[in-house]
Scaffold this motif. Structure first.
Motif, short mmCIF file in Angstrom:
data_model
loop_
_atom_site.label_atom_id
_atom_site.label_comp_id
_atom_site.label_asym_id
_atom_site.label_seq_id
_atom_site.Cartn_x
_atom_site.Cartn_y
_atom_site.Cartn_z
N ALA A 4 2.24 13.24 7.42
CA ALA A 4 1.04 12.48 7.45
C ALA A 4 1.08 11.27 8.41
CB ALA A 4 0.09 12.17 6.40
N ASP A 5 -0.02 11.40 9.37
CA ASP A 5 -0.26 10.04 10.26
C ASP A 5 -0.48 8.78 9.46
OD1 ASP A 5 -2.81 11.19 10.04
OD2 ASP A 5 -3.23 10.91 11.95
N ILE A 6 -1.48 9.19 8.57
CA ILE A 6 -2.05 7.97 7.90
C ILE A 6 -2.41 8.51 6.61
CG2 ILE A 6 -3.77 6.08 7.52
CD1 ILE A 6 -4.48 6.43 10.44
N VAL A 7 -1.88 7.72 5.28
CA VAL A 7 -2.37 8.12 4.07
C VAL A 7 -3.35 6.72 3.69
CG1 VAL A 7 -1.74 8.31 1.55
CG2 VAL A 7 -0.54 9.45 3.62
N SER A 8 -4.46 6.96 3.48
CA SER A 8 -5.44 6.19 3.04
C SER A 8 -5.83 6.43 1.59
CB SER A 8 -6.77 6.05 3.84
OG SER A 8 -6.35 5.63 5.03
N THR A 9 -6.90 7.20 1.08
CA THR A 9 -7.30 7.37 -0.16
C THR A 9 -6.48 8.25 -1.09
OG1 THR A 9 -8.49 9.52 0.56
CG2 THR A 9 -9.65 7.58 0.54
N GLY A 10 -5.62 9.04 -0.06
CA GLY A 10 -4.79 9.93 -0.86
C GLY A 10 -5.43 11.28 -1.25
N LEU A 11 -6.72 11.51 -1.02
CA LEU A 11 -7.33 12.57 -1.42
C LEU A 11 -6.72 13.92 -0.66
CD1 LEU A 11 -10.85 11.52 -1.82
CD2 LEU A 11 -8.97 12.02 -3.62
N SER A 12 -6.62 13.76 0.49
CA SER A 12 -6.25 15.24 1.44
C SER A 12 -4.60 15.13 1.11
CB SER A 12 -6.26 14.81 2.85
OG SER A 12 -7.76 14.73 3.15
N THR A 13 -4.02 14.30 1.19
CA THR A 13 -2.40 14.46 1.02
C THR A 13 -2.04 15.04 -0.56
OG1 THR A 13 -1.99 12.64 2.60
CG2 THR A 13 -0.44 13.18 1.24
N GLY A 14 -2.78 14.35 -1.47
CA GLY A 14 -2.67 15.10 -2.86
C GLY A 14 -3.18 16.22 -3.04
N TYR A 15 -4.12 16.81 -2.31
CA TYR A 15 -4.48 18.11 -2.70
C TYR A 15 -3.48 18.81 -1.73
CZ TYR A 15 -6.83 22.51 -1.13
OH TYR A 15 -7.29 23.83 -1.30
N VAL A 16 -2.80 18.77 -0.72
CA VAL A 16 -1.65 19.31 -0.12
C VAL A 16 -0.44 19.39 -0.93
CG1 VAL A 16 -0.03 19.57 1.87
CG2 VAL A 16 -2.48 18.94 2.34
N ASP A 35 0.72 3.79 5.81
CA ASP A 35 0.27 3.73 4.33
C ASP A 35 -0.64 2.76 4.06
OD1 ASP A 35 -0.03 4.43 1.75
OD2 ASP A 35 2.12 3.86 1.22
N ARG A 36 -2.14 3.01 3.79
CA ARG A 36 -2.97 2.13 3.48
C ARG A 36 -3.23 2.22 2.20
NH1 ARG A 36 -7.41 3.39 7.08
NH2 ARG A 36 -6.34 2.03 8.55
N ARG A 37 -2.33 1.57 1.12
CA ARG A 37 -2.32 1.59 -0.20
C ARG A 37 -3.60 1.07 -0.74
NH1 ARG A 37 1.32 3.73 -2.71
NH2 ARG A 37 0.97 2.56 -4.84
N SER A 38 -4.18 0.00 0.11
CA SER A 38 -5.52 -0.63 -0.53
C SER A 38 -6.75 0.32 -0.68
CB SER A 38 -5.62 -1.98 0.34
OG SER A 38 -6.02 -1.53 1.61
N ALA A 39 -6.63 1.28 0.10
CA ALA A 39 -7.89 2.42 0.11
C ALA A 39 -7.56 3.53 -0.91
CB ALA A 39 -7.83 2.76 1.50
N ARG A 40 -6.37 3.50 -1.54
CA ARG A 40 -5.83 4.68 -2.48
C ARG A 40 -6.97 4.89 -3.59
NH1 ARG A 40 -2.35 5.35 0.08
NH2 ARG A 40 -0.26 5.63 -0.58
N LEU A 41 -7.52 6.20 -3.78
CA LEU A 41 -8.41 6.50 -4.96
C LEU A 41 -7.74 7.13 -5.91
CD1 LEU A 41 -11.55 7.63 -2.87
CD2 LEU A 41 -11.17 5.32 -3.85
N ILE A 42 -6.47 7.81 -5.53
CA ILE A 42 -5.91 8.45 -6.60
C ILE A 42 -4.36 7.72 -6.70
CG2 ILE A 42 -6.83 10.64 -6.33
CD1 ILE A 42 -4.74 11.79 -4.83
N ASP A 43 -3.66 8.18 -7.55
CA ASP A 43 -2.30 7.86 -7.60
C ASP A 43 -1.46 8.79 -6.92
OD1 ASP A 43 0.03 6.41 -8.57
OD2 ASP A 43 0.11 7.50 -10.44
N LEU A 44 -1.11 8.19 -6.06
CA LEU A 44 -0.09 8.85 -4.68
C LEU A 44 1.07 7.91 -4.29
CD1 LEU A 44 0.22 12.00 -3.24
CD2 LEU A 44 -1.01 10.43 -1.40
N ASP A 45 2.08 8.23 -4.40
CA ASP A 45 3.10 7.54 -3.84
C ASP A 45 3.72 8.38 -2.79
OD1 ASP A 45 3.10 5.18 -5.57
OD2 ASP A 45 4.27 6.49 -7.03
#
Length: 79
Positions: A4-16, A35-45
């Motif tokens: 992914a180019d940018i991971v913010s909330t993690g929702l799209s990447t978590g879905y994939v 990686d924009r960890r401050s915007a994370r809505l789910i637990d995704l590393d």
């Protein structure tokens, strides 16, 4: 490997990641340029991270919805 180019909330990447696991992937890791960890809505590393992303919009090097900004030869923070 999910790239992914940018991971913010993690929702799209978590879905994939979950989709790949449901399809039988033995292991699913995330690689991201920003990686924009401050915007994370789910637990995704993200296993492989280029840089931490600042709050706000960034553009350049193919990133961004404005074609003129996305065409910049470097990544810049806008707004």
């Amino acid at each position: 490997l999910v790239v992914a180019d940018i991971v913010s909330t993690g929702l799209s990447t978590g879905y994939v990641k979950r989709w790949a696991a449901r399809k039988g992937a033995q292991s699913v890791e995330v690689c991201t340029l920003f990686d924009r960890r401050s915007a994370r809505l789910i637990d995704l590393d993200a296993r492989y991270v280029g840089f931490g992303a600042p709050d706000g919009r960034i553009a350049g090097f193919g990133i961004g919805s404005d074609p003129a900004l996305a065409a910049l030869p470097m990544v810049v923070r806008i707004g």
